[in-house]
Design a protein around this motif. Structure first.
Motif, PDB file in Angstrom:
ATOM      1  N   ASP A 143      -5.808   4.074  -2.277  1.00 44.68           N
ATOM      2  CA  ASP A 143      -6.112   3.126  -3.346  1.00 44.68           C
ATOM      3  C   ASP A 143      -7.617   3.114  -3.577  1.00 44.68           C
ATOM      4  N   LYS A 197     -12.299   5.099  -2.142  1.00 43.33           N
ATOM      5  CA  LYS A 197     -10.899   5.091  -1.694  1.00 43.33           C
ATOM      6  C   LYS A 197     -10.832   4.417  -0.340  1.00 43.33           C
ATOM      7  N   LEU A 237      -9.167  -4.491  -6.766  1.00 41.98           N
ATOM      8  CA  LEU A 237      -8.082  -3.552  -6.490  1.00 41.98           C
ATOM      9  C   LEU A 237      -7.838  -2.699  -7.729  1.00 41.98           C
ATOM     10  N   ASN A 238      -7.326  -1.510  -7.527  1.00 39.79           N
ATOM     11  CA  ASN A 238      -6.962  -0.600  -8.620  1.00 39.79           C
ATOM     12  C   ASN A 238      -8.143  -0.296  -9.532  1.00 39.79           C
ATOM     13  N   ILE A 241     -10.967   1.085  -4.765  1.00 35.57           N
ATOM     14  CA  ILE A 241     -11.468  -0.284  -4.905  1.00 35.57           C
ATOM     15  C   ILE A 241     -12.923  -0.251  -5.367  1.00 35.57           C
ATOM     16  N   ASP A 262      -7.302  -9.581 -10.205  1.00 38.85           N
ATOM     17  CA  ASP A 262      -7.101  -8.309  -9.503  1.00 38.85           C
ATOM     18  C   ASP A 262      -8.175  -8.091  -8.443  1.00 38.85           C
ATOM     19  N   SER A 311      -0.255  -5.307  -0.927  1.00 41.50           N
ATOM     20  CA  SER A 311       0.327  -3.961  -1.111  1.00 41.50           C
ATOM     21  C   SER A 311      -0.734  -2.868  -1.150  1.00 41.50           C
ATOM     22  N   LEU A 312      -1.667  -2.913  -0.204  1.00 41.25           N
ATOM     23  CA  LEU A 312      -2.708  -1.890  -0.132  1.00 41.25           C
ATOM     24  C   LEU A 312      -2.134  -0.617   0.469  1.00 41.25           C
ATOM     25  N   LYS A 313      -2.559   0.522  -0.084  1.00 38.79           N
ATOM     26  CA  LYS A 313      -2.102   1.821   0.408  1.00 38.79           C
ATOM     27  C   LYS A 313      -3.300   2.739   0.589  1.00 38.79           C
TER      28      LYS A 313
END
Length: 126
Positions: free
Chosen positions: A46, A73, A63-64, A48, A111, A41-43
Motif C-alpha cells: 500500500d 510503500k 492511505l491509498n 501512503i 482517508d 485493512s493495511l496491506k
C-alpha cells in the motif's frame, strides 16, 4: 476421540483488546500496530503519504496515496506484528527527530490516520 486445538484466550484477546496505535521510535521509525493493520485493512505494498498539521501538532498518514514524490510503500514483515515505515527525514523536517520513543492513539479522519503529538505516551525499552 478427535483432537481440538487449544487457543489461549489471552493470545486472541491481546490484539482484540488493544486500540489501533502508532509509535514513533527514537531511531526515526513509525510503527502501526497489528490492530491498525486489521482495522484499516493495511496491506504490504500500500502507498501512503505523510502530512503534518503544524498548528494542531498532528501527524497524518494518508492511505491509498498516489505514487508521487514523497509517498512510500509500506512493508509488513512476516515475523513482525507491525507496519514499519522509515520517517527519520520527516521527523527532522518537523522538529521531532531524536525524541524518545512515544506511542499515540490513532484516529481515522477521512482517508487519513491521524495522531496528535500532544497525546504521546513514552515507551520504555526493556
Amino acid at each position: 476421540m478427535a483432537f481440538e486445538r487449544f487457543i489461549s484466550p489471552r493470545a486472541v484477546s491481546k490484539v482484540e483488546a488493544r486500540p489501533p496505535y502508532a509509535t514513533l521510535t527514537s531511531q526515526g521509525v513509525l510503527l502501526l500496530n497489528q490492530k491498525a493493520i486489521q482495522e484499516y485493512s493495511l496491506k504490504a505494498g500500500d502507498v501512503i503519504g505523510l502530512y503534518f498539521d503544524m498548528e494542531g501538532q498532528r501527524i497524518g498518514v494518508r492511505l491509498n496515496e498516489d505514487t508521487s514524490e514523497g509517498s512510500r510503500k509500506i512493508r509488513i514483515y512476516p515475523t513482525s506484528v507491525a507496519v514499519k515505515i522509515g520517517v527519520a527525514a520527516f521527523l527532522k523536517h518537523i522538529g521531532q527527530a531524536g525524541k524518545p520513543s512515544r506511542r499515540f492513539p490513532l484516529k481515522l479522519e477521512g482517508d487519513m490516520l491521524v495522531f496528535s503529538l500532544g497525546e504521546g505516551i513514552h515507551v520504555k525499552r526493556h
